[in-house]
Design an enzyme around this catalytic site. Structure first.
Site, PDB file in Angstrom:
ATOM      1  CG  ASP A  44      -1.822   1.156   1.290  1.00 63.56           C
ATOM      2  OD1 ASP A  44      -2.666   1.244   0.392  1.00 63.56           O
ATOM      3  OD2 ASP A  44      -1.706   1.985   2.196  1.00 63.56           O
ATOM      4  CB  THR A  77      -1.877   5.754  -1.564  1.00 62.56           C
ATOM      5  OG1 THR A  77      -1.849   4.344  -1.374  1.00 62.56           O
ATOM      6  CG2 THR A  77      -3.004   6.349  -0.754  1.00 62.56           C
ATOM      7  CB  THR A  78       0.559   2.623  -5.375  1.00 61.27           C
ATOM      8  OG1 THR A  78       0.228   1.967  -4.151  1.00 61.27           O
ATOM      9  CG2 THR A  78       1.953   2.212  -5.790  1.00 61.27           C
ATOM     10  CG  ASP A 357      -6.613   0.905   0.376  1.00 55.30           C
ATOM     11  OD1 ASP A 357      -6.458   1.835   1.193  1.00 55.30           O
ATOM     12  OD2 ASP A 357      -5.665   0.402  -0.258  1.00 55.30           O
TER      13      ASP A 357
HETATM   14  P1  ADP Z   1      -3.223   2.116  -5.496  1.00 53.73           P
HETATM   15  O1  ADP Z   1      -2.540   2.274  -4.181  1.00 53.73           O
HETATM   16  O2  ADP Z   1      -2.939   3.263  -6.419  1.00 53.73           O
HETATM   17  O3  ADP Z   1      -4.674   1.810  -5.388  1.00 53.73           O
HETATM   18  P2  ADP Z   1      -2.885  -0.597  -6.292  1.00 53.73           P
HETATM   19  O4  ADP Z   1      -1.643  -1.379  -6.061  1.00 53.73           O
HETATM   20  O5  ADP Z   1      -4.073  -0.897  -5.487  1.00 53.73           O
HETATM   21  O6  ADP Z   1      -2.491   0.919  -6.188  1.00 53.73           O
HETATM   22  O7  ADP Z   1      -3.231  -0.741  -7.838  1.00 53.73           O
HETATM   23  C1  ADP Z   1      -4.266  -0.030  -8.423  1.00 53.73           C
HETATM   24  C2  ADP Z   1      -4.275  -0.288  -9.900  1.00 53.73           C
HETATM   25  O8  ADP Z   1      -4.477  -1.664 -10.177  1.00 53.73           O
HETATM   26  C3  ADP Z   1      -5.409   0.467 -10.570  1.00 53.73           C
HETATM   27  O9  ADP Z   1      -4.956   1.052 -11.737  1.00 53.73           O
HETATM   28  C4  ADP Z   1      -6.419  -0.631 -10.842  1.00 53.73           C
HETATM   29  O10 ADP Z   1      -7.260  -0.335 -11.923  1.00 53.73           O
HETATM   30  C5  ADP Z   1      -5.531  -1.811 -11.105  1.00 53.73           C
HETATM   31  N1  ADP Z   1      -6.228  -3.083 -10.897  1.00 53.73           N
HETATM   32  C6  ADP Z   1      -6.855  -3.515  -9.791  1.00 53.73           C
HETATM   33  N2  ADP Z   1      -7.415  -4.733  -9.979  1.00 53.73           N
HETATM   34  C7  ADP Z   1      -7.109  -5.084 -11.240  1.00 53.73           C
HETATM   35  C8  ADP Z   1      -7.395  -6.242 -12.052  1.00 53.73           C
HETATM   36  N3  ADP Z   1      -8.111  -7.268 -11.565  1.00 53.73           N
HETATM   37  N4  ADP Z   1      -6.922  -6.259 -13.292  1.00 53.73           N
HETATM   38  C9  ADP Z   1      -6.203  -5.233 -13.774  1.00 53.73           C
HETATM   39  N5  ADP Z   1      -5.899  -4.121 -13.081  1.00 53.73           N
HETATM   40  C10 ADP Z   1      -6.354  -4.042 -11.830  1.00 53.73           C
HETATM   41 MG    MG Z   2      -5.573   0.186  -4.483  1.00 54.22          MG
END
Ligand code: ADP
Ligand code: MG
Length: 480
Positions: A44, A77-78, A357
């Site tokens: 996260d 946040t990432t 989240d």
């Molecule tokens: P953040 O902290 O920004 O939320 P994450 O590590 O949770 O970062 O990643 C978020 C990204 O992953 C977003 O761009 C989201 O659309 C993508 N994402 C989440 N689930 C999936 C999935 N099943 N397939 C493809 N992309 C996904």
């Molecule tokens: Mg996320």
């Protein structure tokens, strides 16, 4: 020699590059070890930044962006960190090509405005139950826990309940699969006296922040300055006062009494004898939730308890979880508890962050019903549309730098799935597709990979504002 600005950008990029590998469903975890040797494992973005030691003042500004994102949107946040880094990298190239930072910041500000307009126009403005489930699931994907099970746990928790009225209780043991939502407030305490009952139904509840014991600080401040002979008189007076309060509770008709503070041994005895179930040293947060759940009012003056202060517990039950006993109290108010289980402290804490989240996603969707495709497609679409501009010269180059930075977010997602950006990016761009966990093109909307508009809007806004702020600094001075 490098300018201060270039050095600053380098410092920011060092931090943002470090986080890039944690983005998306195949994002890697970071292990953080603090001064006292405590270990945290997380992917996260906010948590990594929050637990990391950050020295460079510019990196601290970037860290603030993740905090803002966490506060405003809960998720993303990432993304916000990665995008900030990409905006700065693009800026660095432009600066090296001889474009003045002012032109870049102006073009970025303009591009941000356009990006938000495009973003809002693309959002789907009706949110069904299935959409909500998909958004929760997207927020949970890629964390080291079962997405399917936790999605259901979160859905159960938010059903008929405000996200602010959800309590999280963590208990080590078992697996995350055993996590569940329970109606009511689960308090990490058992009744204070072994003779107190462990179950009650339709019982009147009294909730107070007033102590039913002589508080140590009171004794020391009141007595120290006085004649020692007065001590016993003082104690007798205090004990009488406690007795009065205890009698008043017994006479109030309450069958359950919940204290934020302590209860003297004598008072515990008296309450037990009167058939009252009492809990002490209950967390403030639990007290607040209990007030809502049982529709009670805080009874502050224990010597004159009003009938309308008392609420109702439809059920009180002491539950054994692992080796510990916890007390569940349910009332007519809509409050729920998410009980998180897990093999280690690290697993439980990461599950908690992930659940938070997802709760953040529900909170903002309830404020504004609008979502966008995830899986990198939204960033790609905006990037593409920004290329259709009529700007000229250096301004155009800078504006397109912004567009490139957005595309780099999608590229990072692609790279993290293990696919090759060089092969896949052109395919995604031409077909208007996002990237799946397996690194193949998908239609995010039909696959249910969707995210709240607000998460994307906040991420793009904060990242741009932070990048602009850093680009305007030409000197770091030591303040006094
Ligand atoms: P953040 O902290 O920004 O939320 P994450 O590590 O949770 O970062 O990643 C978020 C990204 O992953 C977003 O761009 C989201 O659309 C993508 N994402 C989440 N689930 C999936 C999935 N099943 N397939 C493809 N992309 C996904
Ligand atoms: Mg996320």
């Amino acid at each position: 020699m490098k300018s201060v600005l270039e050095e600053n950008i380098q410092a920011a990029i060092e931090l943002t590059d470090m986080l890039a590998s944690s983005l998306g469903p195949k994002g890697m975890d970071k292990m953080l070890v603090d001064n006292i040797g405590d270990v945290h494992v997380t992917n996260d973005g906010f948590t990594i930044i929050d637990k990391m030691e950050i020295k460079h003042p510019i990196a601290k500004i970037v860290a603030e962006t993740a905090k803002t994102q966490d506060k405003e949107a809960g998720d993303g946040t990432t993304t916000v960190i990665v995008l900030t880094g990409e905006l700065l990298k693009q800026a660095l190239q432009l600066i090296k090509a001889g474009i003045h930072p002012t032109i870049i910041t102006q073009a970025y500000a303009k591009a941000l405005k356009d990006a938000i307009r495009i973003l809002r126009s693309k959002a789907v403005k009706t949110v069904t139950e299935a959409d909500l489930e998909n958004m929760i699931s997207t927020a949970l994907t890629g964390k080291p826990t079962s997405t399917k099970h936790l999605t259901q746990v979160v859905l159960d928790a938010v059903k008929n309940t405000e996200t602010d009225d959800i309590l999280i209780v963590k208990k080590a043991g078992n697996s995350v699969e055993e996590s569940r939502t329970i109606k009511g407030v689960l308090i990490d305490k058992e009744p204070v006296h072994p003779r107190m009952s462990t179950e009650a139904m339709n019982a009147k509840v009294l909730i107070t922040r007033t102590p039913l014991e002589i508080e140590k600080t009171e004794v020391s401040t009141e007595i120290m300055i006085q004649d020692p002979a007065q001590l016993s008189t003082f104690l007798t007076q205090e004990n009488n006062a406690i007795k009065k309060k205890t009698d008043s509770i017994i006479n109030s008709g309450a069958k359950i009494a919940v204290f934020q503070k302590g209860i003297s041994e004598k008072a515990q005895e008296s309450l037990a004898r009167a058939g009252i179930i009492a809990l002490r040293r209950v967390r403030e947060k639990d007290i607040d939730m209990l007030l809502k759940a049982t529709k009670s009012r805080l009874a502050e003056d224990l010597e004159s308890i009003k009938p309308e202060d008392l609420g109702t517990a439809e059920l009180l039950k002491v539950e054994k979880i692992g080796d510990e006993k916890l007390t569940l109290i349910q009332g007519a108010g809509n409050v729920s508890t998410i009980l998180i289980r897990g093999g280690t402290k690290q697993v439980i804490e990461e599950a908690e962050r992930t659940i938070n989240d997802a709760l953040g996603v529900v909170r903002i969707i309830r404020k504004e019903q609008a979502y966008l495709p995830g899986a990198g497609l939204t960033e790609l679409i905006i990037s593409k549309e920004l290329m259709n501009n009529t700007l000229k010269g250096k301004e155009r180059l800078a504006y397109e730098g912004f567009s490139n930075a957005l595309k780099k977010v999608t590229e990072t997602l692609v790279r993290n799935t293990g696919a090759k950006p060089l092969d896949l990016m052109p395919e995604l761009t031409s077909q208007n597709k996002g990237v799946s966990i397996e690194g193949t093109p998908i239609n995010p909307i039909s696959e249910g990979v969707i995210e709240p508009l607000k998460v994307k809007e906040q991420a793009i806004t904060s990242a741009t504002e932070t990048a602009i702020m850093i680009l305007r600094i030409d000197e770091i001075l030591k303040g006094k």
